[in-house]
Design a protein around this motif. Structure first.
Motif, PDB file in Angstrom:
ATOM      1  N   VAL A 102      32.653 -33.622  29.562  1.00  0.00           N
ATOM      2  CA  VAL A 102      31.790 -33.392  30.732  1.00  0.00           C
ATOM      3  C   VAL A 102      31.990 -31.999  31.340  1.00  0.00           C
ATOM      4  CG1 VAL A 102      31.581 -35.852  31.244  1.00  0.00           C
ATOM      5  CG2 VAL A 102      33.396 -34.519  32.337  1.00  0.00           C
ATOM      6  N   ALA A 103      32.681 -31.121  30.642  1.00  0.00           N
ATOM      7  CA  ALA A 103      32.885 -29.731  31.059  1.00  0.00           C
ATOM      8  C   ALA A 103      33.571 -29.622  32.422  1.00  0.00           C
ATOM      9  CB  ALA A 103      31.552 -28.979  31.059  1.00  0.00           C
ATOM     10  N   ARG A 104      34.436 -30.591  32.717  1.00  0.00           N
ATOM     11  CA  ARG A 104      35.166 -30.562  33.990  1.00  0.00           C
ATOM     12  C   ARG A 104      36.034 -29.309  34.043  1.00  0.00           C
ATOM     13  NH1 ARG A 104      36.935 -35.740  33.995  1.00  0.00           N
ATOM     14  NH2 ARG A 104      35.019 -36.392  34.993  1.00  0.00           N
ATOM     15  N   GLY A 105      35.987 -28.619  35.169  1.00  0.00           N
ATOM     16  CA  GLY A 105      36.763 -27.408  35.341  1.00  0.00           C
ATOM     17  C   GLY A 105      36.095 -26.164  34.772  1.00  0.00           C
ATOM     18  N   GLN A 106      34.840 -26.275  34.376  1.00  0.00           N
ATOM     19  CA  GLN A 106      34.141 -25.130  33.791  1.00  0.00           C
ATOM     20  C   GLN A 106      33.001 -24.624  34.674  1.00  0.00           C
ATOM     21  OE1 GLN A 106      33.718 -26.947  29.639  1.00  0.00           O
ATOM     22  NE2 GLN A 106      34.001 -24.776  29.263  1.00  0.00           N
ATOM     23  N   GLY A 107      33.061 -24.867  35.950  1.00  0.00           N
ATOM     24  CA  GLY A 107      32.015 -24.376  36.832  1.00  0.00           C
ATOM     25  C   GLY A 107      30.701 -25.114  36.674  1.00  0.00           C
ATOM     26  N   VAL A 108      30.762 -26.425  36.470  1.00  0.00           N
ATOM     27  CA  VAL A 108      29.560 -27.234  36.288  1.00  0.00           C
ATOM     28  C   VAL A 108      28.674 -27.125  37.531  1.00  0.00           C
ATOM     29  CG1 VAL A 108      28.690 -29.582  35.959  1.00  0.00           C
ATOM     30  CG2 VAL A 108      30.687 -28.804  34.685  1.00  0.00           C
ATOM     31  N   VAL A 109      27.396 -26.880  37.304  1.00  0.00           N
ATOM     32  CA  VAL A 109      26.439 -26.672  38.384  1.00  0.00           C
ATOM     33  C   VAL A 109      25.968 -27.998  38.976  1.00  0.00           C
ATOM     34  CG1 VAL A 109      24.162 -25.716  38.926  1.00  0.00           C
ATOM     35  CG2 VAL A 109      25.703 -24.490  37.387  1.00  0.00           C
ATOM     36  N   GLU A 110      25.804 -29.000  38.141  1.00  0.00           N
ATOM     37  CA  GLU A 110      25.431 -30.342  38.593  1.00  0.00           C
ATOM     38  C   GLU A 110      26.094 -31.350  37.675  1.00  0.00           C
ATOM     39  OE1 GLU A 110      21.196 -31.146  36.460  1.00  0.00           O
ATOM     40  OE2 GLU A 110      21.157 -29.744  38.128  1.00  0.00           O
ATOM     41  N   ALA A 111      26.124 -32.594  38.085  1.00  0.00           N
ATOM     42  CA  ALA A 111      26.794 -33.628  37.286  1.00  0.00           C
ATOM     43  C   ALA A 111      26.166 -33.710  35.896  1.00  0.00           C
ATOM     44  CB  ALA A 111      26.685 -34.976  37.991  1.00  0.00           C
ATOM     45  N   PRO A 112      26.996 -33.737  34.852  1.00  0.00           N
ATOM     46  CA  PRO A 112      26.470 -33.839  33.495  1.00  0.00           C
ATOM     47  C   PRO A 112      25.707 -35.151  33.284  1.00  0.00           C
ATOM     48  CG  PRO A 112      28.794 -33.285  33.478  1.00  0.00           C
ATOM     49  CD  PRO A 112      28.442 -33.640  34.880  1.00  0.00           C
ATOM     50  N   TYR A 132      26.605 -25.151  33.255  1.00  0.00           N
ATOM     51  CA  TYR A 132      27.769 -24.555  33.891  1.00  0.00           C
ATOM     52  C   TYR A 132      27.608 -23.037  33.883  1.00  0.00           C
ATOM     53  CZ  TYR A 132      29.582 -23.676  29.165  1.00  0.00           C
ATOM     54  OH  TYR A 132      29.741 -23.253  27.874  1.00  0.00           O
ATOM     55  N   GLU A 133      28.399 -22.384  34.719  1.00  0.00           N
ATOM     56  CA  GLU A 133      28.354 -20.926  34.794  1.00  0.00           C
ATOM     57  C   GLU A 133      29.595 -20.343  34.163  1.00  0.00           C
ATOM     58  OE1 GLU A 133      26.814 -18.807  38.117  1.00  0.00           O
ATOM     59  OE2 GLU A 133      26.126 -20.681  39.042  1.00  0.00           O
ATOM     60  N   ASP A 134      29.372 -19.299  33.360  1.00  0.00           N
ATOM     61  CA  ASP A 134      30.493 -18.526  32.841  1.00  0.00           C
ATOM     62  C   ASP A 134      30.347 -17.093  33.360  1.00  0.00           C
ATOM     63  OD1 ASP A 134      28.584 -17.248  31.269  1.00  0.00           O
ATOM     64  OD2 ASP A 134      29.330 -18.027  29.363  1.00  0.00           O
ATOM     65  N   ALA A 135      31.143 -16.190  32.851  1.00  0.00           N
ATOM     66  CA  ALA A 135      31.144 -14.810  33.358  1.00  0.00           C
ATOM     67  C   ALA A 135      29.795 -14.113  33.171  1.00  0.00           C
ATOM     68  CB  ALA A 135      32.243 -14.006  32.662  1.00  0.00           C
ATOM     69  N   ARG A 136      28.980 -14.586  32.210  1.00  0.00           N
ATOM     70  CA  ARG A 136      27.698 -13.934  31.927  1.00  0.00           C
ATOM     71  C   ARG A 136      26.503 -14.671  32.521  1.00  0.00           C
ATOM     72  NH1 ARG A 136      27.776 -13.894  25.942  1.00  0.00           N
ATOM     73  NH2 ARG A 136      25.602 -13.317  26.205  1.00  0.00           N
ATOM     74  N   GLY A 137      26.746 -15.812  33.178  1.00  0.00           N
ATOM     75  CA  GLY A 137      25.623 -16.524  33.796  1.00  0.00           C
ATOM     76  C   GLY A 137      25.581 -17.990  33.435  1.00  0.00           C
ATOM     77  N   LEU A 138      24.403 -18.569  33.560  1.00  0.00           N
ATOM     78  CA  LEU A 138      24.209 -20.000  33.365  1.00  0.00           C
ATOM     79  C   LEU A 138      24.162 -20.359  31.883  1.00  0.00           C
ATOM     80  CD1 LEU A 138      23.710 -22.585  35.054  1.00  0.00           C
ATOM     81  CD2 LEU A 138      21.258 -22.195  34.696  1.00  0.00           C
ATOM     82  N   MET A 139      24.855 -21.432  31.524  1.00  0.00           N
ATOM     83  CA  MET A 139      24.849 -21.984  30.159  1.00  0.00           C
ATOM     84  C   MET A 139      24.418 -23.440  30.236  1.00  0.00           C
ATOM     85  SD  MET A 139      25.992 -19.703  27.967  1.00  0.00           S
ATOM     86  CE  MET A 139      26.514 -20.612  26.530  1.00  0.00           C
ATOM     87  N   ILE A 140      23.764 -23.901  29.185  1.00  0.00           N
ATOM     88  CA  ILE A 140      23.517 -25.330  29.030  1.00  0.00           C
ATOM     89  C   ILE A 140      24.240 -25.744  27.762  1.00  0.00           C
ATOM     90  CG2 ILE A 140      21.305 -24.954  27.891  1.00  0.00           C
ATOM     91  CD1 ILE A 140      20.437 -27.699  29.115  1.00  0.00           C
ATOM     92  N   ASN A 141      24.955 -26.851  27.877  1.00  0.00           N
ATOM     93  CA  ASN A 141      25.863 -27.266  26.820  1.00  0.00           C
ATOM     94  C   ASN A 141      25.612 -28.720  26.460  1.00  0.00           C
ATOM     95  OD1 ASN A 141      28.875 -28.600  26.561  1.00  0.00           O
ATOM     96  ND2 ASN A 141      28.679 -26.679  25.465  1.00  0.00           N
ATOM     97  N   VAL A 142      25.665 -29.016  25.174  1.00  0.00           N
ATOM     98  CA  VAL A 142      25.673 -30.404  24.722  1.00  0.00           C
ATOM     99  C   VAL A 142      26.982 -30.612  23.972  1.00  0.00           C
ATOM    100  CG1 VAL A 142      24.393 -29.932  22.570  1.00  0.00           C
ATOM    101  CG2 VAL A 142      24.464 -32.244  23.490  1.00  0.00           C
ATOM    102  N   ARG A 143      27.668 -31.685  24.346  1.00  0.00           N
ATOM    103  CA  ARG A 143      28.901 -32.077  23.669  1.00  0.00           C
ATOM    104  C   ARG A 143      28.806 -33.554  23.346  1.00  0.00           C
ATOM    105  NH1 ARG A 143      33.119 -28.799  27.592  1.00  0.00           N
ATOM    106  NH2 ARG A 143      32.647 -26.767  26.687  1.00  0.00           N
ATOM    107  N   VAL A 144      29.266 -33.905  22.157  1.00  0.00           N
ATOM    108  CA  VAL A 144      29.246 -35.298  21.732  1.00  0.00           C
ATOM    109  C   VAL A 144      30.632 -35.661  21.233  1.00  0.00           C
ATOM    110  CG1 VAL A 144      28.130 -37.044  20.290  1.00  0.00           C
ATOM    111  CG2 VAL A 144      26.841 -34.998  20.984  1.00  0.00           C
ATOM    112  N   LEU A 145      31.149 -36.771  21.736  1.00  0.00           N
ATOM    113  CA  LEU A 145      32.425 -37.320  21.284  1.00  0.00           C
ATOM    114  C   LEU A 145      32.096 -38.565  20.482  1.00  0.00           C
ATOM    115  CD1 LEU A 145      35.622 -37.623  23.340  1.00  0.00           C
ATOM    116  CD2 LEU A 145      34.853 -39.529  21.944  1.00  0.00           C
ATOM    117  N   VAL A 146      32.474 -38.571  19.206  1.00  0.00           N
ATOM    118  CA  VAL A 146      32.186 -39.694  18.316  1.00  0.00           C
ATOM    119  C   VAL A 146      33.489 -40.413  18.022  1.00  0.00           C
ATOM    120  CG1 VAL A 146      31.194 -40.425  16.114  1.00  0.00           C
ATOM    121  CG2 VAL A 146      30.299 -38.382  17.266  1.00  0.00           C
ATOM    122  N   ASP A 147      33.558 -41.661  18.433  1.00  0.00           N
ATOM    123  CA  ASP A 147      34.734 -42.492  18.195  1.00  0.00           C
ATOM    124  C   ASP A 147      34.398 -43.480  17.094  1.00  0.00           C
ATOM    125  OD1 ASP A 147      36.916 -44.207  18.232  1.00  0.00           O
ATOM    126  OD2 ASP A 147      37.122 -44.101  20.414  1.00  0.00           O
TER     127      ASP A 147
END
Length: 189
Positions: A102-112, A132-147
């Protein structure tokens, strides 16, 4: 018994695979340049375009970390756009993976936005889309955890872009790729 390995079968109409253990960067890079030139009908005479393709693929290949999500899928439907790159691999199960998902601690702009699905193999896939925001601006990220139900490892799939339209265009393809992931536990070897 050997360590579990991740198996995948990406759609060749959408993706090509980055460097792997079987095809390391030195072998992969020249083959990938030829592939992309063929896909976009680029001749050797178009030196600026060949140089652009070579540089993009160098960056993708050089960005591979053998210890963290070592594999890459590359979706490149339009030459003039930066390719959409997906990193993936097996990682040890760990409580901090939820924070990573969920990108916790990465400057998330709104709840994932998190969606969990049950896989045909009985495992689960949890997909999170976050801004989330990084040093260059806004990013959109998709992450998938497969168990897969393994006691030790899970698969992670991760991609980020600055353009939400690009992510939206590839999201179904990412989901199909994740559906095709499987875990070889090494018992049959």
């Amino acid at each position: 018994m050997s360590a579990p390995t991740l198996r995948w079968d990406p759609d060749p109409e959408v993706w090509f695979v980055g460097p792997t253990d079987e095809r390391p960067y030195r072998t992969w890079h020249p083959e990938a340049v030829k592939l992309v030139k063929r896909l976009f009908e680029v001749s050797d005479d178009q030196k600026d375009i060949v140089q652009y393709i070579t540089a993009i693929l160098e960056r993708i290949g050089a960005d591979t970390d053998p210890d963290w999500l070592p594999y890459r899928l590359i979706g490149w439907p339009v030459l003039e756009q930066i390719p959409f790159v997906v990193s993936y691999g097996l990682v040890q199960k760990h409580p901090d993976l939820e924070d990573y998902l969920v990108a916790r601690g990465q400057g998330v702009v709104e709840a994932p936005i998190v969606v969990e699905t049950t896989r045909e193999d009985g495992g689960t896939a949890r997909r999170a889309v976050a801004y989330y925001e990084d040093a260059r601006g806004l990013m959109i990220n998709v992450r998938v955890l497969v168990d897969f139900g393994d006691d030790d490892v899970v698969a992670l799939v991760d991609s980020a872009t600055r353009d939400p339209k690009v992510l939206a265009a590839f999201l179904d393809d990412v989901d199909r790729f994740v559906t095709g992931l499987s875990l070889d536990r090494g018992r049959d070897r």
